[in-house]
Design a protein around this motif. Sequence first.
Motif, short mmCIF file in Angstrom:
data_model
loop_
_atom_site.label_atom_id
_atom_site.label_comp_id
_atom_site.label_asym_id
_atom_site.label_seq_id
_atom_site.Cartn_x
_atom_site.Cartn_y
_atom_site.Cartn_z
N LEU A 74 3.54 10.23 2.82
CA LEU A 74 2.60 9.57 1.94
C LEU A 74 1.36 10.42 1.72
N TYR A 75 0.89 11.08 2.79
CA TYR A 75 -0.34 11.86 2.71
C TYR A 75 -0.09 13.36 2.57
N THR A 100 3.94 1.64 -1.04
CA THR A 100 4.88 1.78 -2.16
C THR A 100 4.23 1.72 -3.54
N ASP A 101 2.95 1.36 -3.64
CA ASP A 101 2.31 1.18 -4.95
C ASP A 101 1.23 2.24 -5.16
N ASP A 102 1.59 3.32 -5.87
CA ASP A 102 0.66 4.42 -6.11
C ASP A 102 -0.56 3.99 -6.93
N TYR A 129 0.83 -1.20 0.00
CA TYR A 129 0.00 0.00 0.00
C TYR A 129 0.86 1.26 0.00
N ASP A 178 -7.40 7.97 3.12
CA ASP A 178 -6.98 8.39 1.79
C ASP A 178 -8.19 8.70 0.91
N ARG A 191 -3.12 2.19 -4.77
CA ARG A 191 -3.85 3.12 -3.90
C ARG A 191 -4.95 3.84 -4.67
N GLU A 192 -4.64 4.21 -5.89
CA GLU A 192 -5.65 4.88 -6.72
C GLU A 192 -6.82 3.94 -7.00
#
Length: 212
Positions: free
Chosen positions: A145-146, A81-83, A79, A117, A86-87
Amino acid sequence: WGPEWKKAIRAKCNMPLKFSFLEMDDLFRESRYRMNGIHYLQAIRLYISSWISSEWRRAFRDDAFFNAVRLYAGMPAQYVTDDLMREKLRTRLEKMLVQFKPDTVYAHSLGSMVAYDTFRSFQNCGKIILITSGSQLGHPCLHDLYGGPLQPLPVKAWINLHNENDKLFASRPLRIAALNFTEEQTPFVYGSLSHDALHYIEKSQLAWEAVK
């Protein structure tokens, strides 16, 4: 976990409830395949090392504790490291919120990260009560991250169940200054990590009174 969570929450609320669960496993499998084995292991190592503060290093000498953390670290590491994943998670949760129209969202551990998120930019959540538990959102390593420290969410109410003994990087309070945010203390010790969602549910009271 679904049937046990339903039973525990219904017992706390003592009222008929309908449930819907966000399916995430397929997106994590896809992410792991995309990352390939070496990058996946590197992500887990980075996740664990970046989250361990000096006072925890002694605990990692305990094999049972380390193995438990490693078991739980895979999905959060992906979660973080993988953009793309997350999208996709945000899109899926938003679609579910529109279709199911929940009064309350309960998000445990990694789920609290996905919920935060999503709700940051979701426009139609003003009537939703968000309940989080075992949340790693209070850890400083997530600030990048945020895009900075945690911010209030545009929900009706956000109640975080906090266990200072939670060893899965969730022992820190969230510290959000907002009228719609409350942190309910739910201390317990259970197993190697003290991270079990059922114990959070059973120890809490304020959260489920709000649901009623």
